[in-house]
Design a protein around this motif. Structure first.
Motif, PDB file in Angstrom:
ATOM      1  N   THR A   1       9.801  -3.195   8.947  1.00  0.00           N
ATOM      2  CA  THR A   1       9.247  -2.622   7.716  1.00  0.00           C
ATOM      3  C   THR A   1       7.975  -3.375   7.344  1.00  0.00           C
ATOM      4  N   LEU A   2       6.890  -2.644   7.138  1.00  0.00           N
ATOM      5  CA  LEU A   2       5.622  -3.276   6.819  1.00  0.00           C
ATOM      6  C   LEU A   2       5.658  -3.915   5.430  1.00  0.00           C
ATOM      7  N   PRO A   3       4.926  -5.015   5.231  1.00  0.00           N
ATOM      8  CA  PRO A   3       4.851  -5.618   3.897  1.00  0.00           C
ATOM      9  C   PRO A   3       4.059  -4.723   2.952  1.00  0.00           C
ATOM     10  N   ASP A   4       4.042  -5.082   1.696  1.00  0.00           N
ATOM     11  CA  ASP A   4       3.284  -4.336   0.697  1.00  0.00           C
ATOM     12  C   ASP A   4       1.806  -4.289   1.086  1.00  0.00           C
ATOM     13  N   PRO A   5       1.139  -3.143   0.905  1.00  0.00           N
ATOM     14  CA  PRO A   5      -0.282  -3.045   1.266  1.00  0.00           C
ATOM     15  C   PRO A   5      -1.182  -4.069   0.582  1.00  0.00           C
ATOM     16  N   ASP A   6      -0.742  -4.606  -0.531  1.00  0.00           N
ATOM     17  CA  ASP A   6      -1.541  -5.618  -1.222  1.00  0.00           C
ATOM     18  C   ASP A   6      -1.310  -7.020  -0.661  1.00  0.00           C
ATOM     19  N   SER A   7      -0.336  -7.157   0.216  1.00  0.00           N
ATOM     20  CA  SER A   7      -0.034  -8.464   0.796  1.00  0.00           C
ATOM     21  C   SER A   7      -1.089  -8.844   1.833  1.00  0.00           C
ATOM     22  N   PRO A   8      -1.464 -10.124   1.901  1.00  0.00           N
ATOM     23  CA  PRO A   8      -2.412 -10.550   2.951  1.00  0.00           C
ATOM     24  C   PRO A   8      -1.835 -10.387   4.356  1.00  0.00           C
ATOM     25  N   ASP A   9      -0.517 -10.230   4.464  1.00  0.00           N
ATOM     26  CA  ASP A   9       0.125 -10.039   5.763  1.00  0.00           C
ATOM     27  C   ASP A   9       0.095  -8.583   6.224  1.00  0.00           C
TER      28      ASP A   9
END
Length: 317
Positions: free
Chosen positions: A25-33
């Motif tokens: 599952t991808l991290p939040d789009p605002d996350s630097p990751d």
């Protein structure tokens, strides 16, 4: 410094745990990751031979050079095996060339990681297209690049053209600054497999150590250890690794695993009928695989030479 989550993603990619990555599952789009994880996930789709899945993940309006490079590589991979898509293939290569020009200079709107990733992906496409010199230049071969992934691909290219001496030079140069990085260890293992150094002991030990990781499932590591065991003469243990790799791939081996199974089946006092069957499967499913091309080339050469000799008539009694 990478977050623990991103470090784990990079580790999975480096060790070939592609199935785990595509299911992540991808991290939040605002996350630097977010962007690095998306890049690794799309590249995992490419490694699993699913280019359409790779570029479908990339936002169409992205301006990120790493994401644009992934999308271009995906288009290239999809088109490279289809002769009717030569224009699309060439367009993807040109897009990657343009990206490499775009990221030159200090004023490029990209981080060093994004620039390095774009170069690696472009170099990968150039190498697959047979543009070896362009690939090596793009990857920074022979320079003091601090892009370890570029070093890894450079080493693979040198090994593929039978220049382990140059591969070793790249590795030794990287050792000065990369310390004991996991990818650096893998580069050393690759060189060991190609050169037979220390009877393949270092490569075998590396793959065995990584397979002991309880949080990792990687059929590619099993295949790599199987190859190391074949080279060490441990045929039955190698076959066991390759069978387990095939099981982890859902019963359908990839090209490398199937190629190794062909070799394993052909070893022994008598050639196994399984070897012929497996080679027929390899030829049908992966006609561009190096083993297939090499045997086809040698068969053609044999026929060519045989045609030059006339068989004398049988002597009369």
């Amino acid at each position: 410094m990478d977050s623990p989550e991103l470090y784990h993603v990079k580790q999975q990619f480096t060790l070939g745990a592609y199935k785990s990555l595509v299911d992540l599952t991808l991290p939040d789009p605002d996350s630097p990751d977010y962007t690095p994880t998306l890049v690794y996930q799309a590249r995992a789709h490419l490694a699993l031979d699913s280019p359409s899945a790779a570029y479908s993940q990339i936002p169409k309006d992205t301006e990120n050079v790493a994401l644009k490079a992934v999308a271009a590589l995906a288009h290239f991979v999809e088109a490279e095996s289809d002769s009717s898509k030569e224009a699309e293939r060439d367009a993807a290569l040109e897009e990657l060339r343009d990206l490499c020009v775009e990221i030159e200079g200090d004023d490029a709107d990209a981080t060093e990681w994004e620039k390095g990733t774009a170069r690696v992906l472009a170099g990968t496409a150039f190498a697959r297209a047979g543009e070896i010199e362009e690939a090596l230049e793009t990857l920074g071969a022979g320079t003091d690049t601090r892009n370890l992934e570029a070093v890894g691909y450079t080493v693979q290219i040198y090994l593929s053209i039978n220049r382990p001496d140059l591969a070793r030079k790249e590795f030794e140069r990287a050792k000065r600054w990369a310390e004991d990085d996991l990818l650096l260890q893998q580069i050393e293992a690759s060189i060991g497999l190609a050169t037979g150094r220390d009877a393949y002991a270092d490569a075998h030990a590396y793959f065995t150590e990584q397979l002991a990781n309880p949080s990792l499932t990687s059929p590619r590591l099993l295949t790599a250890r199987g190859v190391a065991r074949l080279l060490r003469g441990e045929v039955q243990a190698a076959k066991s690794d390759l069978e387990e790799a095939q099981t982890q791939m859902g019963g359908k081996p990839d090209a490398e695993t199937l190629g190794a199974q062909v070799v394993a089946a052909g070893l022994g006092s008598a050639k196994s009928a399984d070897a012929d069957q497996l080679f027929s499967q390899l030829s049908a499913e992966h006609p561009g695989f190096p083993l297939v091309l090499d045997i086809e080339r040698k068969a053609h050469l044999f026929d060519e030479l045989a045609a030059k000799f006339a068989v004398p008539p049988v002597a009369a009694a």
